[in-house]
Design a protein around this motif. Sequence first.
Motif, short mmCIF file in Angstrom:
data_model
loop_
_atom_site.label_atom_id
_atom_site.label_comp_id
_atom_site.label_asym_id
_atom_site.label_seq_id
_atom_site.Cartn_x
_atom_site.Cartn_y
_atom_site.Cartn_z
N PHE A 14 -1.62 13.52 -41.79
CA PHE A 14 -1.90 13.60 -40.35
C PHE A 14 -2.40 14.98 -39.95
O PHE A 14 -1.96 15.99 -40.49
CB PHE A 14 -0.65 13.22 -39.54
N CYS A 15 -3.32 14.96 -39.04
CA CYS A 15 -3.89 16.18 -38.49
C CYS A 15 -2.77 17.04 -37.89
O CYS A 15 -1.81 16.50 -37.31
CB CYS A 15 -4.90 15.79 -37.41
N THR A 16 -2.90 18.33 -38.00
CA THR A 16 -1.87 19.21 -37.45
C THR A 16 -1.97 19.31 -35.93
O THR A 16 -1.12 19.94 -35.29
CB THR A 16 -1.98 20.63 -38.05
N HIS A 17 -3.00 18.70 -35.36
CA HIS A 17 -3.17 18.78 -33.89
C HIS A 17 -2.61 17.56 -33.17
O HIS A 17 -2.11 17.69 -32.06
CB HIS A 17 -4.65 18.94 -33.55
N GLY A 18 -2.68 16.39 -33.79
CA GLY A 18 -2.24 15.20 -33.07
C GLY A 18 -2.11 14.00 -33.96
O GLY A 18 -2.07 14.10 -35.19
N GLN A 19 -2.08 12.84 -33.31
CA GLN A 19 -1.81 11.58 -33.99
C GLN A 19 -3.08 10.99 -34.60
O GLN A 19 -3.61 10.02 -34.10
CB GLN A 19 -1.26 10.57 -32.99
N ALA A 20 -3.57 11.58 -35.66
CA ALA A 20 -4.77 11.03 -36.30
C ALA A 20 -4.67 11.26 -37.79
O ALA A 20 -4.26 12.34 -38.23
CB ALA A 20 -6.01 11.71 -35.74
N HIS A 21 -5.03 10.23 -38.56
CA HIS A 21 -4.96 10.35 -40.02
C HIS A 21 -6.28 10.85 -40.56
O HIS A 21 -7.34 10.29 -40.26
CB HIS A 21 -4.60 9.01 -40.66
N GLU A 49 -13.42 16.25 -41.02
CA GLU A 49 -13.44 16.28 -39.56
C GLU A 49 -12.48 15.21 -39.04
O GLU A 49 -12.56 14.05 -39.43
CB GLU A 49 -14.85 16.00 -39.05
N CYS A 50 -11.57 15.64 -38.20
CA CYS A 50 -10.54 14.74 -37.70
C CYS A 50 -11.15 13.62 -36.85
O CYS A 50 -12.05 13.86 -36.05
CB CYS A 50 -9.55 15.54 -36.86
N PRO A 51 -10.66 12.39 -37.03
CA PRO A 51 -11.24 11.27 -36.29
C PRO A 51 -10.88 11.24 -34.81
O PRO A 51 -11.42 10.43 -34.07
CB PRO A 51 -10.66 10.04 -37.00
N LYS A 52 -10.00 12.12 -34.35
CA LYS A 52 -9.57 12.03 -32.95
C LYS A 52 -10.35 12.98 -32.04
O LYS A 52 -10.94 12.57 -31.04
CB LYS A 52 -8.07 12.34 -32.85
N HIS A 53 -10.35 14.27 -32.38
CA HIS A 53 -11.03 15.25 -31.52
C HIS A 53 -12.05 16.08 -32.28
O HIS A 53 -12.42 17.16 -31.84
CB HIS A 53 -10.01 16.21 -30.89
N ASN A 54 -12.44 15.63 -33.45
CA ASN A 54 -13.48 16.30 -34.23
C ASN A 54 -13.10 17.72 -34.67
O ASN A 54 -13.97 18.53 -34.97
CB ASN A 54 -14.82 16.33 -33.47
N GLY A 55 -11.82 18.03 -34.70
CA GLY A 55 -11.38 19.30 -35.29
C GLY A 55 -11.67 19.26 -36.79
O GLY A 55 -11.78 18.18 -37.39
N ARG A 56 -11.81 20.45 -37.42
CA ARG A 56 -12.18 20.46 -38.84
C ARG A 56 -11.25 21.33 -39.68
O ARG A 56 -10.77 22.36 -39.21
CB ARG A 56 -13.61 20.98 -39.00
N ARG A 109 -11.93 24.22 -33.65
CA ARG A 109 -10.96 23.81 -32.65
C ARG A 109 -11.03 22.29 -32.45
O ARG A 109 -12.04 21.71 -32.77
CB ARG A 109 -11.22 24.54 -31.33
N PRO A 110 -10.03 21.63 -31.93
CA PRO A 110 -8.81 22.22 -31.41
C PRO A 110 -7.74 22.49 -32.47
O PRO A 110 -6.64 22.89 -32.10
CB PRO A 110 -8.32 21.15 -30.43
N VAL A 111 -8.03 22.26 -33.74
CA VAL A 111 -6.96 22.52 -34.71
C VAL A 111 -6.81 24.02 -34.92
O VAL A 111 -7.81 24.75 -34.97
CB VAL A 111 -7.21 21.81 -36.07
N ASN A 112 -5.58 24.49 -35.02
CA ASN A 112 -5.37 25.90 -35.33
C ASN A 112 -4.20 26.10 -36.29
O ASN A 112 -3.88 27.23 -36.66
CB ASN A 112 -5.18 26.74 -34.06
FE1 FES Z 1 -6.99 16.08 -35.04
FE2 FES Z 1 -6.90 16.50 -32.46
S1 FES Z 1 -5.74 15.06 -33.60
S2 FES Z 1 -8.24 17.38 -33.88
#
Ligand code: FES
Length: 466
Positions: free
Chosen positions: A401-408, A421-428, A439-442
């Motif tokens: 799971f992404c460290t930013h939110g609920q996305a695999h 690239e995350c499927p939820k907010h395109n963070g990388r 961003r938004p991953v940090n």
């Molecule tokens: Fe992955 Fe937001 S959940 S960038």
Amino acid sequence: MPKDYSLVGENAVRAVDEGLADGAWFMPPIDPDRLTALQRRSNGRALAELLLWLGAVVGLAILAVGLWPSLWSVPVLVLYAGLYGGAADARWHEMGHNTAFRTPWLNDAVYYLSSFMMWREPTLWRWSHDRHHTDTIVAGRDLEIAFKRPTTRSDLLKTFAGFGGFALLKRIWLHAGGGRDPEAAEFIPEQEWAKVRREAQLFVMILVLVCALCLAVRSALPLLLVGLPSVYGLWMGVFFGVTQHAGLQENVLDHRLNTRTIYMNPVFRFLYLNMNYHIEHHMFPTVPYYNLPALHEEIKHYLPTPLPNTLAAYRELLGAMGQQRVDESFELDRPVPAVPEAARRQISIAGNGPVVTVEGDRVHISTVGLDVGRARRVDVGDRSFALFRLGPQDYVLTDGFCTHGQAHLAEGAVIDCAVVECPKHNGRFDIRSGDPLRRPVNVPLAIHSVEVARDHRSVSFALAQR
Ligand code: FES
């Protein structure tokens, strides 16, 4: 009493209490190979369509200058402003997702240009739009709910007339002076505020320069060409944007119930960058706009029947808004196809997914069917991982799971066998190091060391490691 949509009001608390904040959204099944193909970006395609749009904007500006100050310049300016302050909306949106161009800086350059054209503060709106994708049309969470219940006719008229532009200008002025909009403060991280301020100051500076030019040449024309189109050109953005969610359900975790897909003609689709496939976009924001029609073909069996044209969409949304003026709780009856529970969220484990076996604390994952440049979801008990194949015998295992939110991340886009690239907010993330790249991953992603089996048909790792 009007419904409370504030991000700092009672509905903000209720949304969290009811599990609507950062919830798990319905996802239809899709073949992972097909999704990977649809996620590919093309500089050539994006550039050709960008130049066509910018060429039309510049061409109309030249024509308006030539016709000024005759009355003939009025319709030209209205059309010019529509392309400038209205069609820029779709460019701003796509570039904000970083999905149009393969080369990231090209997305960013057009994002900043179109942000100015829309009077949207670039950093503020990136965070706002992330929230919109996390909590789409959830009252108290989503700042981008354009049509709040009850929407009166005068609200609609004011929106089409561009009144919202002045509210944006007021907020820019506030931020340029070092103030903070309380709702924006709810979702913009502390470390971003210096940037928000600088951007607001830049916008103000450009607008002041344009006003000075007007005084110098004793004409309103410069401001009609740069600045004011963000108000009197908004009509075109609203014309398309109103069709996305207006009149549909609030506070649900299924984009099929709160978002519209509409079949539109090619001219509208060019101006709107295919965002008429809006359900598809919300479900798979890593797919660039030019691949949305193909994505629609893949998943349409799981979606409500699309509206046949724009007129039908307006009939539906105006009818629903009219009903909601009488009864705020009115919802459109929108049948959605049944999808078996077992088929949901099967993006990465459909088809040739991995076979996982556990021996003691060692987990073995079959790599059969996992192509180079692809990822697979690996679930072991309550833990979830993503296995990336970056070369013939080169595998990297990360937390799933992404460290930013609920996305695999196994459902995201693998770019150049190096970045996911995350499927939820395109963070990388950098796949090898786990470092956040965009961003938004940090927060870095955990990497787990794997051993490749001698027969090259599986990899293994020690489950104990965290
Ligand atoms: Fe992955 Fe937001 S959940 S960038």
